[in-house]
Design an enzyme around this catalytic site. Structure first.
Site, PDB file in Angstrom:
ATOM      1  CE1 TYR A 158      -3.243  -1.894   5.665  1.00 40.65           C
ATOM      2  CE2 TYR A 158      -3.331   0.297   4.686  1.00 40.65           C
ATOM      3  CZ  TYR A 158      -3.375  -1.075   4.548  1.00 40.65           C
ATOM      4  OH  TYR A 158      -3.564  -1.628   3.296  1.00 40.65           O
ATOM      5  CB  SER A 172      -0.887   0.015   1.256  1.00 36.75           C
ATOM      6  OG  SER A 172      -1.563   1.256   1.392  1.00 36.75           O
TER       7      SER A 172
END
Length: 264
Positions: free
Chosen positions: A157, A144
């Site tokens: 995250y 990501s």
């Protein structure tokens, strides 16, 4: 559909980017094994595409070992696509739930490490003895932009994705001299049915708001097409790190909402 001699394993294949990647690979003639926890969704995908399926929880070593044994017994593997992962919560570092952080590290980092370790011998077997430049094995991991750019309320995250991005850089160095590509694709805003809904713990209104008025966020198909293009490049070409975002997203923390128009 003629079968490609290459065989890919796609984790997180029951929805989103993983599901789309199975479809695109099959459309390109690849042999594919989809891996996920949800047997019903895997079966439906297999029935639709002709892919094989294997039910596994990749946070459990026994399941990963069983996957490796299954692959060894049924033809090996030349391409591993690590797509399984996820986010939990959208809190500050101070307020974040340690259990959310622990889960994100388990699924985004430890599970990926487990699968790489288990399947590397099979990936090596797929290219063993091949003349230089004629064959390559792939380890492609979906990370990501959160693994490269920090943003507020993304601490857990960010931490997990930064960790796996670093591990892939190390792995690439450690595999130097072998015909194995270590590839990373780092998507930005991708509108899939479950990612934001899971991150926001079932709050559909909050999940919908993430994408509200954003012109053309990426779809799972967009990322899948890019993944397949990366692993279908000539064996001597390695796209080590690819960032893919919608034009409306300038950075992880900067998204334009409303029509895109030229200025001046």
């Amino acid at each position: 559909m003629a079968e490609n001699s290459r065989r890919a394993v796609v984790t997180g294949a029951s929805s989103g980017i993983g599901e789309a990647t199975v479809r695109v690979l099959r459309a390109h003639g690849w042999q594919v094994v989809g891996v996920a926890r949800r047997e019903d969704r895997l079966k439906a995908l297999a029935d639709e595409t002709g892919a094989s399926s294997f039910v596994a929880d990749l946070t459990k070593q026994a399941d990963v070992d069983a996957l490796a044994s299954y692959l060894a017994e049924t033809g090996g593997v030349s391409t591993l696509i690590n797509n399984a992962g996820g986010a939990a919560g959208l809190d500050t570092v101070e307020a974040g739930d340690p259990d959310d952080w622990r889960w994100m590290y388990e699924i985004n980092v430890i599970a990926v490490k487990r699968v790489i370790t288990a399947l590397l011998p099979l990936l090596r077997d797929s290219v063993r003895g091949a003349e230089t430049g004629t064959a390559v094995a792939d380890i492609l991991t979906v990370t990501s932009i959160a693994g490269h750019i920090a943003y507020e309320k993304g601490g857990g995250y960010n931490a997990a994705k930064f960790a796996i991005a670093a591990a892939l850089d190390v792995l690439r160095l450690e595999l130097s001299g072998e015909p194995i590509r270590v590839l990373e694709i780092a998507p930005g805003m991708v509108h899939t049915e479950e990612f934001s809904l899971n991150r926001l713990k079932g709050d559909q209104a909050a999940a919908d708001a993430v994408y509200a008025n954003v012109p053309n966020p990426l779809t799972g198909d967009d990322v899948a097409e890019t993944i397949v293009s990366m692993v279908e490049l000539a064996p001597h070409i390695s796209l080590d790190y690819v960032v893919i975002k919608p034009v409306a997203q300038s950075a992880a923390y900067k998204v334009h909402r409303g029509p895109l128009t030229a200025k001046g």
